[in-house]
Design a protein around this motif. Sequence first.
Motif, mmCIF file in Angstrom:
data_model
loop_
_atom_site.group_PDB
_atom_site.id
_atom_site.type_symbol
_atom_site.label_atom_id
_atom_site.label_comp_id
_atom_site.label_asym_id
_atom_site.label_seq_id
_atom_site.Cartn_x
_atom_site.Cartn_y
_atom_site.Cartn_z
ATOM 1 N N MET A 1 18.180 78.751 72.226
ATOM 2 C CA MET A 1 16.962 77.526 72.153
ATOM 3 C C MET A 1 16.471 77.969 73.065
ATOM 4 O O MET A 1 17.470 78.126 74.473
ATOM 5 N N SER A 2 15.631 78.274 73.425
ATOM 6 C CA SER A 2 14.999 78.580 74.743
ATOM 7 C C SER A 2 14.243 77.246 75.261
ATOM 8 O O SER A 2 14.521 76.616 74.487
ATOM 9 N N THR A 3 13.946 77.625 76.321
ATOM 10 C CA THR A 3 13.346 75.819 77.517
ATOM 11 C C THR A 3 12.401 75.855 76.693
ATOM 12 O O THR A 3 12.239 74.722 76.730
ATOM 13 N N SER A 4 11.517 76.020 76.614
ATOM 14 C CA SER A 4 9.565 75.800 75.913
ATOM 15 C C SER A 4 10.693 75.383 74.910
ATOM 16 O O SER A 4 9.711 74.626 74.496
ATOM 17 N N ALA A 5 11.353 75.828 74.230
ATOM 18 C CA ALA A 5 11.432 75.018 72.397
ATOM 19 C C ALA A 5 11.883 73.427 72.936
ATOM 20 O O ALA A 5 12.080 73.067 72.213
ATOM 21 N N ILE A 6 12.934 73.777 74.033
ATOM 22 C CA ILE A 6 13.604 71.982 73.873
ATOM 23 C C ILE A 6 12.631 70.920 74.473
ATOM 24 O O ILE A 6 12.930 70.197 74.510
ATOM 25 N N VAL A 7 11.841 71.763 75.322
ATOM 26 C CA VAL A 7 11.153 70.278 76.162
ATOM 27 C C VAL A 7 10.144 70.075 74.968
ATOM 28 O O VAL A 7 9.896 69.141 75.025
ATOM 29 N N MET A 8 9.550 70.875 74.329
ATOM 30 C CA MET A 8 8.610 71.015 73.059
ATOM 31 C C MET A 8 9.445 69.751 71.865
ATOM 32 O O MET A 8 9.026 68.981 71.513
ATOM 33 N N MET A 9 10.899 70.303 71.882
ATOM 34 C CA MET A 9 11.700 68.876 70.905
ATOM 35 C C MET A 9 11.711 67.741 71.619
ATOM 36 O O MET A 9 11.716 66.585 70.842
ATOM 37 N N VAL A 10 11.768 67.491 72.744
ATOM 38 C CA VAL A 10 11.844 66.318 74.246
ATOM 39 C C VAL A 10 10.480 65.351 73.527
ATOM 40 O O VAL A 10 10.884 63.917 73.434
ATOM 41 N N VAL A 11 9.660 66.711 73.711
ATOM 42 C CA VAL A 11 8.160 65.713 73.466
ATOM 43 C C VAL A 11 8.284 64.869 72.531
ATOM 44 O O VAL A 11 7.757 63.737 72.815
ATOM 45 N N SER A 12 8.237 66.151 71.688
ATOM 46 C CA SER A 12 8.356 64.919 69.929
ATOM 47 C C SER A 12 8.965 63.766 69.440
ATOM 48 O O SER A 12 8.774 62.907 69.251
#
Length: 41
Positions: A1-12
């Motif tokens: 997983m890319s960093t942006s995908a992990i950030v978006m997952m955490v935000v959601s």
Amino acid sequence: MSTSAIVMMVVSMIVLWGGLAAAVLHLRRHPDEPESEQPPN
């Protein structure tokens, strides 16, 4: 997983679980009272 995908997952996850926690706290402070039944006429 890319960093942006992990950030978006955490935000959601924060938005979803935060909304659930806010709803639970609101219901604890202001519980729904059951509507009283009116006698038939």
